[in-house]
Scaffold this motif. Sequence first.
Motif, PDB file in Angstrom:
ATOM      1  N   ARG A 349       0.804  -1.341  -0.106  1.00 51.20           N
ATOM      2  CA  ARG A 349      -0.070   0.044   0.003  1.00 51.20           C
ATOM      3  C   ARG A 349       0.771   1.211   0.070  1.00 51.20           C
ATOM      4  N   LYS A 350       2.013   1.418   0.833  1.00 53.90           N
ATOM      5  CA  LYS A 350       2.693   2.644   1.096  1.00 53.90           C
ATOM      6  C   LYS A 350       3.848   2.557  -0.037  1.00 53.90           C
ATOM      7  N   ASN A 351       4.136   1.675  -0.746  1.00 58.47           N
ATOM      8  CA  ASN A 351       5.354   1.456  -1.612  1.00 58.47           C
ATOM      9  C   ASN A 351       5.039   1.983  -3.106  1.00 58.47           C
TER      10      ASN A 351
END
Length: 530
Positions: A349-351
């Motif tokens: 999700r954050k990459n």
Amino acid sequence: MENHQEWSRPEPMWREDTSIPSYESLNEDTSAEIVVVGGGITGITTAFLLAKAGKQVILLEADQLLNGTTGHTTAKVTAQHGLIYHELVKHFGVENASLYYQAQMGAMTSMKEWVDQYQIDCDWKNAEACIFSTTKQGAEKIRDEYEAYQTLNIPGRLLDSLPFDVEASEALCMDEQASFHPLKYLSALVDQFIKLGGQIYEHTTATNVREEDRIIVETGNECEISCEKVVSCSHFPFYDGKGFYFSRMYVERSYLMAIEPEREIPDGMYLSIDEPKRTIRTADFDGKRVLLVGGENHKTGEGVDTSFHYRAIEEFAAQHFGIKNKLYQWSAQDLTTLDKVPYIGPITRKNKRVFIATGFRKWGMTNGTLAAQLLSQYITGEESLFHALFKPSRFKADPSMKQFLSQNFNVAVHLVEGKLELVADRPERLKKGQGRVVQWRGERAGAYRDENDEIFLLDTTCTHMGCEVEWNSAEHTWDCPCHGSRFSYDGSVVEGPADHPLPRIVLEDTSPIHPITGDQPEEDQPDHQF
């Protein structure tokens, strides 16, 4: 029936009439804006689109371009992905099910536009795609699928018969789909990629990613590539990045045969939904009208003697179409996600620097093209209606949770069973061309005797996560039933997620075995270790 082929080493038909350039392996550290890993339809199309957008792109392939799943496809270009839309409506809702259909049709439209724009001679042919049932239970599923078509405004029609000698209880057809020659098509995209300044390195395995100020892609050649973003299009992601993809997909093998049929078959693409499943499509090859017949799906490493699957397909083809000449046979490996929708997008999700595309569930021609479009949009900063549906970080409670528990229980069973298996065979008993799990020095091992009488003895513990591999007699490979890694008879990696070979055990002594006990004389037994 004529038969002029040797079947010990199956090869796909598509590579036989296509000249594909070869490229050198990477032999020094280098850099690029974007690194794309995987030389199939997804990787080639992604690299092409990014180069077209002005990006500096390097494409890496662990083996040769188009020698993986893309080279072993049935090459159906269709939005009809078996029984899928009724299930999508049920679990994702009408809006998302409609988006799935629109995405597939959009990918097919783009492919046809590139065929026309670059004048690609790839045997592109419009054809209907049909799923059919042979049982009453299957007919009910077909009617449910048809209701989903009507809900989603998908053009489709029900039939109660097929235009060839297979009895169907119900059939559902989708018009204006297509078939083509995948390698001729993709060879042209490779040419365009090179013209746009792209670089390709073959026989260069991406093994890991280091996320520093810039992304560092490590390779098995002991070279590194510095880049801004990396895209894994390598069938199974070569880098997991804490996405736990090995636990969120399962792997199946299927088998395909190309024949010259005795009876005339009209153009079309057909798929049965009842077990055993059968896929059928017409094609033109080497000036001949041929028929591709396949099926026999099973989880990798869990099939019976794999030669059985080819025999079953041949018997089906002979019964229903007649076989004038058997031309080629080959197999493919496909990944399915927990909810049957591919994972396309950021690895977590954050990459926002590492992207993946995987889990196409046997429908790689449109899904691979769609993935390339979505990935290039992510990287160039474009928004898309389809990003949310395919994002890898999603987790649908139903059916994902059930599949997650089932898949990982299955892995645990194989992990335990393989370690407890009792093996009585010895490597000396093998005949030429034969492989088998054997016992060596009290341990489980894998042995293969080649045509030159050389024995290859391997540690059978998969280098991915420690499951025990099984021998695939039809392909002469060692296959892992847990996550689908495949190794050649000499231990080298054929297909991931494993990126390290099976360790070779040195076998210095092949003394004759005792004719009664099956053991070597005690004084002749060498003191070998793993």
